[in-house]
Scaffold this motif. Structure first.
Motif, PDB file in Angstrom:
ATOM      1  N   ALA A  75      -7.080   2.757   6.730  1.00 30.58           N
ATOM      2  CA  ALA A  75      -7.070   1.963   6.131  1.00 30.58           C
ATOM      3  C   ALA A  75      -5.550   1.575   6.329  1.00 30.58           C
ATOM      4  CB  ALA A  75      -7.631   1.286   5.167  1.00 30.58           C
ATOM      5  N   GLU A  76      -4.888   3.322   6.364  1.00 31.88           N
ATOM      6  CA  GLU A  76      -3.061   2.599   5.988  1.00 31.88           C
ATOM      7  C   GLU A  76      -2.798   2.569   7.492  1.00 31.88           C
ATOM      8  OE1 GLU A  76      -1.435   6.574   4.443  1.00 31.88           O
ATOM      9  OE2 GLU A  76      -3.315   6.757   2.684  1.00 31.88           O
ATOM     10  N   LEU A  77      -3.409   3.059   8.126  1.00 30.23           N
ATOM     11  CA  LEU A  77      -3.069   2.627   9.287  1.00 30.23           C
ATOM     12  C   LEU A  77      -3.081   1.366  10.026  1.00 30.23           C
ATOM     13  CD1 LEU A  77      -2.053   3.509  12.402  1.00 30.23           C
ATOM     14  CD2 LEU A  77      -4.100   3.883  12.983  1.00 30.23           C
ATOM     15  N   TYR A  78      -3.854   0.535   9.918  1.00 28.71           N
ATOM     16  CA  TYR A  78      -4.639  -0.582   9.961  1.00 28.71           C
ATOM     17  C   TYR A  78      -2.944  -1.651   9.261  1.00 28.71           C
ATOM     18  CZ  TYR A  78      -6.369  -5.376   9.729  1.00 28.71           C
ATOM     19  OH  TYR A  78      -6.192  -6.861  10.424  1.00 28.71           O
ATOM     20  N   MET A  81       0.837  -1.311   0.200  1.00 32.78           N
ATOM     21  CA  MET A  81      -0.130  -0.054   0.353  1.00 32.78           C
ATOM     22  C   MET A  81       0.790   1.232   0.070  1.00 32.78           C
ATOM     23  SD  MET A  81      -2.781   1.072   2.921  1.00 32.78           S
ATOM     24  CE  MET A  81      -4.389   0.921   2.040  1.00 32.78           C
ATOM     25  N   ASP A  82       1.022   2.234  -0.782  1.00 36.66           N
ATOM     26  CA  ASP A  82       0.715   4.001  -1.146  1.00 36.66           C
ATOM     27  C   ASP A  82       0.886   4.099   0.272  1.00 36.66           C
ATOM     28  OD1 ASP A  82       2.886   3.027  -2.528  1.00 36.66           O
ATOM     29  OD2 ASP A  82       1.930   3.486  -4.524  1.00 36.66           O
ATOM     30  N   TYR A  83       1.203   4.846   1.303  1.00 36.48           N
ATOM     31  CA  TYR A  83       0.735   5.849   2.369  1.00 36.48           C
ATOM     32  C   TYR A  83       0.723   6.520   1.834  1.00 36.48           C
ATOM     33  CZ  TYR A  83       1.687   1.538   5.108  1.00 36.48           C
ATOM     34  OH  TYR A  83       2.041  -0.025   5.650  1.00 36.48           O
ATOM     35  N   THR A  84       0.132   7.668   1.955  1.00 36.62           N
ATOM     36  CA  THR A  84      -0.555   8.833   1.209  1.00 36.62           C
ATOM     37  C   THR A  84      -1.285  10.053   2.962  1.00 36.62           C
ATOM     38  OG1 THR A  84      -2.738   8.883   1.064  1.00 36.62           O
ATOM     39  CG2 THR A  84      -1.350   8.582  -0.732  1.00 36.62           C
ATOM     40  N   GLU A  85      -1.442   9.840   3.494  1.00 34.30           N
ATOM     41  CA  GLU A  85      -2.192  10.298   4.696  1.00 34.30           C
ATOM     42  C   GLU A  85      -1.545   9.910   6.418  1.00 34.30           C
ATOM     43  OE1 GLU A  85      -6.053  10.286   5.133  1.00 34.30           O
ATOM     44  OE2 GLU A  85      -6.839  10.844   3.972  1.00 34.30           O
ATOM     45  N   LEU A  86       0.123   8.902   6.278  1.00 32.36           N
ATOM     46  CA  LEU A  86       1.350   8.811   7.229  1.00 32.36           C
ATOM     47  C   LEU A  86       1.982   8.207   6.565  1.00 32.36           C
ATOM     48  CD1 LEU A  86       1.901   5.096   7.703  1.00 32.36           C
ATOM     49  CD2 LEU A  86      -0.467   5.005   8.679  1.00 32.36           C
ATOM     50  N   ASN A  87       3.650   8.682   7.856  1.00 33.71           N
ATOM     51  CA  ASN A  87       4.838   7.741   7.169  1.00 33.71           C
ATOM     52  C   ASN A  87       4.767   6.838   8.254  1.00 33.71           C
ATOM     53  OD1 ASN A  87       4.981  10.498   5.848  1.00 33.71           O
ATOM     54  ND2 ASN A  87       5.199  11.975   7.580  1.00 33.71           N
ATOM     55  N   TYR A  88       5.757   6.008   7.274  1.00 36.60           N
ATOM     56  CA  TYR A  88       5.912   4.989   8.400  1.00 36.60           C
ATOM     57  C   TYR A  88       7.292   4.167   7.886  1.00 36.60           C
ATOM     58  CZ  TYR A  88       6.201  -0.242   8.484  1.00 36.60           C
ATOM     59  OH  TYR A  88       6.681  -1.567   9.327  1.00 36.60           O
ATOM     60  N   VAL A  89       8.676   4.521   8.741  1.00 33.90           N
ATOM     61  CA  VAL A  89       9.647   4.219   8.587  1.00 33.90           C
ATOM     62  C   VAL A  89      10.125   3.233   9.497  1.00 33.90           C
ATOM     63  CG1 VAL A  89      12.129   5.275   9.087  1.00 33.90           C
ATOM     64  CG2 VAL A  89      10.247   7.091   8.080  1.00 33.90           C
ATOM     65  N   VAL A  90      10.953   2.677   9.400  1.00 35.37           N
ATOM     66  CA  VAL A  90      11.535   1.759  10.202  1.00 35.37           C
ATOM     67  C   VAL A  90      13.383   1.903  10.907  1.00 35.37           C
ATOM     68  CG1 VAL A  90      12.122  -1.084  10.503  1.00 35.37           C
ATOM     69  CG2 VAL A  90       9.989  -0.405   9.713  1.00 35.37           C
ATOM     70  N   GLN A  91      13.768   2.153  11.888  1.00 38.82           N
ATOM     71  CA  GLN A  91      14.446   1.645  12.103  1.00 38.82           C
ATOM     72  C   GLN A  91      15.205   1.739  13.450  1.00 38.82           C
ATOM     73  OE1 GLN A  91      15.901   6.643  11.994  1.00 38.82           O
ATOM     74  NE2 GLN A  91      17.672   6.062  12.405  1.00 38.82           N
ATOM     75  N   ASP A  92      15.939   1.085  13.661  1.00 41.01           N
ATOM     76  CA  ASP A  92      16.841   0.692  14.335  1.00 41.01           C
ATOM     77  C   ASP A  92      15.984  -0.548  15.892  1.00 41.01           C
ATOM     78  OD1 ASP A  92      19.517   1.546  14.366  1.00 41.01           O
ATOM     79  OD2 ASP A  92      18.842   3.844  15.429  1.00 41.01           O
ATOM     80  N   ALA A  93      15.475  -1.092  14.823  1.00 37.50           N
ATOM     81  CA  ALA A  93      14.052  -2.445  15.398  1.00 37.50           C
ATOM     82  C   ALA A  93      13.002  -1.532  15.231  1.00 37.50           C
ATOM     83  CB  ALA A  93      14.773  -3.198  16.050  1.00 37.50           C
ATOM     84  N   VAL A  94      12.762  -0.480  14.988  1.00 35.67           N
ATOM     85  CA  VAL A  94      11.283   0.676  15.526  1.00 35.67           C
ATOM     86  C   VAL A  94      10.966   0.654  14.494  1.00 35.67           C
ATOM     87  CG1 VAL A  94      10.011   2.421  16.842  1.00 35.67           C
ATOM     88  CG2 VAL A  94      12.082   1.093  18.229  1.00 35.67           C
ATOM     89  N   ALA A  95       9.509   0.350  14.288  1.00 34.94           N
ATOM     90  CA  ALA A  95       8.390   0.366  13.350  1.00 34.94           C
ATOM     91  C   ALA A  95       7.508   2.302  14.184  1.00 34.94           C
ATOM     92  CB  ALA A  95       7.912  -0.244  13.276  1.00 34.94           C
ATOM     93  N   THR A  96       8.196   3.252  13.645  1.00 36.79           N
ATOM     94  CA  THR A  96       7.552   4.470  13.378  1.00 36.79           C
ATOM     95  C   THR A  96       6.442   4.980  13.085  1.00 36.79           C
ATOM     96  OG1 THR A  96       9.408   5.305  14.400  1.00 36.79           O
ATOM     97  CG2 THR A  96       7.661   6.950  14.007  1.00 36.79           C
TER      98      THR A  96
END
Length: 104
Positions: free
Chosen positions: A34-37, A1-16
C-alpha cells in the motif's frame, strides 16, 4: 500516508522510493504494498518529479511477497477484489491489474 516500511525522498527532480525492510530482504507486506502504491502516486502527482527510482535497503531489492503475509490465505485470494485497485479511467484497460501501476 505516513511511510513506515519505505523511505520516500524527492531531490533534484528524482523521487527515490526505498523499500526499507532489509532484515526481511525487503519482502512485501500488505502495508508495504500500500505504501509503495501511494509513494508512486505521490511522485506522479508532484510536478517537480521527473524520474522515479525504486530501490531496496540492504543487500536485496525485494525478495517477493513476505510469506508470513500469505499464511492461511487461499490460493485464489490474490484475485480478491480487496487487492485490486479501483478502475482508473485515465489509464488503458490493460493497465488495470494489481501491479500495472508500475509501467502506467
Amino acid at each position: 500516508m505516513d511511510y513506515t516500511e519505505l523511505n520516500y525522498v524527492v531531490q533534484d527532480a528524482v523521487a527515490t522510493i526505498e523499500l526499507n525492510r532489509p532484515d526481511q530482504l525487503n519482502a512485501l507486506t500488505f502495508r508495504l504494498e500500500a505504501e509503495l502504491y501511494q509513494a508512486i502516486a505521490d511522485a506522479d502527482a508532484d510536478p517537480e518529479v521527473r524520474t522515479i527510482l525504486v530501490t531496496g535497503a540492504g543487500r536485496a531489492f525485494c525478495a517477493g511477497m513476505d510469506i508470513s503475509q500469505l499464511e492461511g490465505l487461499p490460493p485464489e485470494d490474490i484475485r480478491s477484489r480487496r487487492h485490486m485497485r479501483t478502475f482508473d479511467m485515465n489509464r488503458r484497460a490493460d493497465y488495470q491489474t494489481r501491479y500495472s501501476y508500475f509501467p502506467a
